[in-house]
Enzyme design. Structure first.
Site, mmCIF file in Angstrom:
data_model
loop_
_atom_site.group_PDB
_atom_site.id
_atom_site.type_symbol
_atom_site.label_atom_id
_atom_site.label_comp_id
_atom_site.label_asym_id
_atom_site.label_seq_id
_atom_site.Cartn_x
_atom_site.Cartn_y
_atom_site.Cartn_z
ATOM 1 N N GLU A 21 -14.206 81.044 -95.493
ATOM 2 C CA GLU A 21 -14.350 80.391 -94.201
ATOM 3 C C GLU A 21 -14.101 81.420 -93.120
ATOM 4 O O GLU A 21 -13.047 82.058 -93.108
ATOM 5 C CB GLU A 21 -13.322 79.274 -94.088
ATOM 6 N N ASP A 49 -5.898 74.290 -83.033
ATOM 7 C CA ASP A 49 -5.191 75.332 -83.768
ATOM 8 C C ASP A 49 -3.799 75.579 -83.228
ATOM 9 O O ASP A 49 -3.548 75.488 -82.029
ATOM 10 C CB ASP A 49 -6.000 76.639 -83.708
ATOM 11 N N TYR A 74 -13.711 68.309 -95.705
ATOM 12 C CA TYR A 74 -12.466 69.022 -95.404
ATOM 13 C C TYR A 74 -11.442 67.994 -94.957
ATOM 14 O O TYR A 74 -11.577 67.411 -93.894
ATOM 15 C CB TYR A 74 -12.741 70.046 -94.300
#
Lengths: 271, 409
Positions: free
Chosen positions: A49, A60, A175
């Site tokens: 990734e 994040d 995911y």
């Protein structure tokens, strides 16, 4: 068959779980990335990734935010990231590559142009963190026209209805975000993950990857017991942060971490 | 032709956003999956309570007795005379509790948070006005409050930081990115995704993922509803133009919205021109930016050719933001509203002008609207009427003004 599908099929036949390392492209400087990707594959990565640097990575935590900032000092663009993938592909024709990032760089390029560029560079899948399925019709169409997999997130807050809907739109794998929070936080609860993966498996046959909060071989092995793939990001990117003054040491250092996780994951699948 | 176009745009905008939060191509909900359910829950609560007479009565009562509404509409006669054109009326949002229009929205969202059973509120702030307004309502409702503020803004706005702390809020410095408002918004979103079960995120402007742009607008339209009644009472007719500054755009939408269906009322949104558009040092996404996706919505942004968000500049911290509410993007494209820029130095001159002529010290944000109003009014005749949103008071900016002029206070 897409590279991602082929890789998961192969792993399934071997009864192995996938290990997917994440690194931010161009961190801490552009010439590190391609050698690093090869080193990760040599150490046991099944898929890769690649994070596309963005100025405002809202999902994040501090580790990957800092990685984006380091890459953006060098103005690493989405075009540059595709050049890195192209270079990686010239000597690795089989390892699937997934781009992970935020929508705006793709939006500015244009969906069709980006999909063509990504396909030609050798990208296999695209995960756009801030693009939920409700808004994704045009992007999915552009990706599918180039046989790229559109990878989506599911989260602890996803309802069954959303699990079904997202399962229908996703391809490659799904995911699963292991907890409510940002990347790199220390909140992993493997039992809770296992429960939710059970619910998701009722909605889809796609492989399920789990990311967020996997920091060491032990947590990687625990997650591998319940998931089809383990995604490791901040634990690797954090090591990059410690080596910005010794970029030549980065591939070996991260490869060692990946190798240790690989060993722990493979050990659990044989026990 | 022109008139029909504005009428059509107004009729459309009245029905906007659509059920998924779109204003034409703008708006929407661009967030990571974890936030989709909390946004659905917020939207359900907002849709329900905006139709609930009890909720609306409590909101009205708080606006009246706590905020101090209605705010006056004041005829600035000396200012009008000096400019020598249209008659200028000021909508005095500066007289609200905490000194700006921001409190209208934080009262509304805090009432919603209370009904949703959330004990903790978070907010982002640039200049500190929205942070103060959030800390204020949190104190009143006994909620825990955390305000995210760029480290650079904390340095520039020390008094507002202390004010928030006095009110019991925790002010968290944001050290990432450009250390300003956009980074504070990123950090607030990160907090929300982590503490989503007990936390209500009070966004301060008409941006962010659906339903925030519509919800914040609805809490701010009290400005325009009052202004409409007041201008009719005082002048017997509707104004020719409305002028408001636009950062995220909440005070502007609040004033404009009740007039969208009046095609003869021209709408002017004024962005921060900073050092001038030609220098690139500004905060004017509508006038000089392009469409993109940031902070949960599609809108006009200040971005580079790679899609990275670029740093903005304005004398006014409250306008120093690279995006803008999606409804403004829509109003621009539809032609219903016009967007113009005013530079730092023009805004500063307008700050002094109003202070000296009317004894009213405007916020530097509002000074942008005043500077454009002076330009506009000069070309209009004495029978024309302009309503300007004086969105906040200038006390918070005294230090900035003194520093710029080399004066030690």
């Amino acid at each position: 068959m897409s590279r991602i599908k082929a890789r998961f099929r192969e792993l399934g036949e071997q009864q192995r779980k996938a290990l997917i390392p994440y690194v931010t492209a161009g961190d801490p400087q552009p010439d590190v990335t391609v050698p690093l990707l090869h080193a990760l594959v040599a150490a046991g990565a099944d898929l890769i990734e690649i994070g596309v640097p963005f100025s405002d990575p809202m999902a994040d935590g501090p580790v990957i935010q800092a990685a984006c900032e380091r890459a953006l000092v060098h103005h690493v663009s989405l075009h540059d990231v595709l050049d890195m993938v192209r270079e990686f592909r010239s000597t690795d024709a089989t390892t699937p590559v997934i781009l992970m990032g935020y929508l705006n760089p793709i939006e500015v390029w244009g969906y069709e142009g980006f999909a063509r560029g990504a396909d030609e560079a050798g990208v296999d899948g695209v995960l756009t963190v801030d693009m939920p399925p409700e808004e994704a019709d045009n992007l999915i169409q552009a990706l599918h026209a180039r046989s790229l997999d559109a990878i989506f997130l599911l989260a602890p807050t996803s309802s069954e209805e959303r699990m079904r809907k997202i399962s229908q739109m996703a391809s490659g794998f799904i995911y699963y975000v292991s907890f409510k929070g940002v990347t790199g936080a220390n909140r992993l609860d493997v039992d809770a993950v296992a429960d939710k993966l059970g619910e998701i498996r009722g909605c889809t046959d796609l492989p399920l990857g789990v990311g967020f909060g996997i920091r060491d071989p032990e947590s990687a092995a625990q997650v591998a017991r319940v998931a089809d793939a383990v995604v490791v990001g901040s634990a690797l990117v954090g090591k990059v942060a410690g080596l910005v003054d010794h970029p030549e040491a980065i591939p070996a250092e991260l490869a060692a971490t990946v190798a240790a996780m690989r060993a722990a994951i493979d050990l659990q699948s044989t026990t | 032709m022109e008139q029909r176009k504005t009428a059509e745009a107004a009729a459309l905008s009245d029905a906007l956003p659509d059920e998924r939060g779109h204003f034409g191509p703008y708006g929407g909900r661009f967030v990571a999956e974890t936030l989709m359910r909390p946004l659905d829950e917020l939207n359900a609560a907002y849709s329900r309570y905006m139709k609930d007479p009890e909720f609306l009565a409590e909101f009205d009562s708080d606006l009246r007795h706590y905020v101090g509404r209605p705010s006056p509409l004041y005829y600035a006669e000396r200012l009008s005379n000096q400019i020598g054109g249209a008659r200028i009326y000021l909508k005095r949002e500066d007289l609200n509790h905490t000194g700006a229009h921001k409190i209208n929205n934080t009262v509304g969202q805090a009432l919603l948070a209370k009904r949703m059973g959330k004990q903790r509120v978070i907010a982002e702030t640039g200049a500190g006005q929205h942070g103060v307004a959030s800390a204020t309502v949190a104190a009143r409702f006994g909620m825990e409050c955390v305000v995210y503020m760029g480290a650079e803004d904390i340095r520039r706005q020390a008094i507002n930081v202390y004010r928030m702390r006095l009110l019991g809020a925790e002010v968290v410095p944001v050290e990432s990115g450009s250390r300003t408002l956009k980074d504070a918004l990123n950090e607030a979103l990160r907090d929300w995704v982590t503490n989503v079960d007990n936390t209500f995120y009070i966004i301060g402007t008409v941006a962010g993922p659906h339903p925030y742009p519509a919800m914040v607008r609805d809490f701010q339209t009290v400005i325009g509803r009052e202004a409409r009644v007041q201008v009719l009472e005082q002048t017997g007719r509707l104004p020719d133009a409305l002028v408001a500054c636009v950062g995220g755009g909440s005070n502007a939408i609040g004033l404009f919205y009740p007039f969208l269906g009046d095609p003869d009322v021209a709408l002017y949104g004024i962005e921060a021109g900073g050092d001038g558009l030609e220098t690139g040092r500004h905060a004017a996404p509508l006038c000089a930016g392009k469409s993109g996706v940031l902070h949960g919505n599609r809108t006009y942004l200040m971005e580079d050719t790679d899609g990275q968000i670029i740093e903005t500049h304005s004398i006014s911290a409250g306008l120093d933001y690279p995006g803008v509410g999606p409804e403004h993007a829509w109003l621009k494209d539809s032609g219903r509203a016009r967007y113009e820029v005013v530079t730092d130095s023009e805004a500063l001159a307008a700050f002094h002008q109003l202070t000296r002529l009317e004894g009213i010290m405007p916020a530097l944000e509002s000074s942008h609207a005043l500077a454009y109003t002076a330009r506009l009014a000069a070309d209009m005749d004495r029978d024309s009427i302009i309503v300007v949103n004086l969105s906040g008071r200038g006390d918070k900016d005294i230090q900035t003004v003194a520093d710029l002029e080399g004066i030690k206070v």
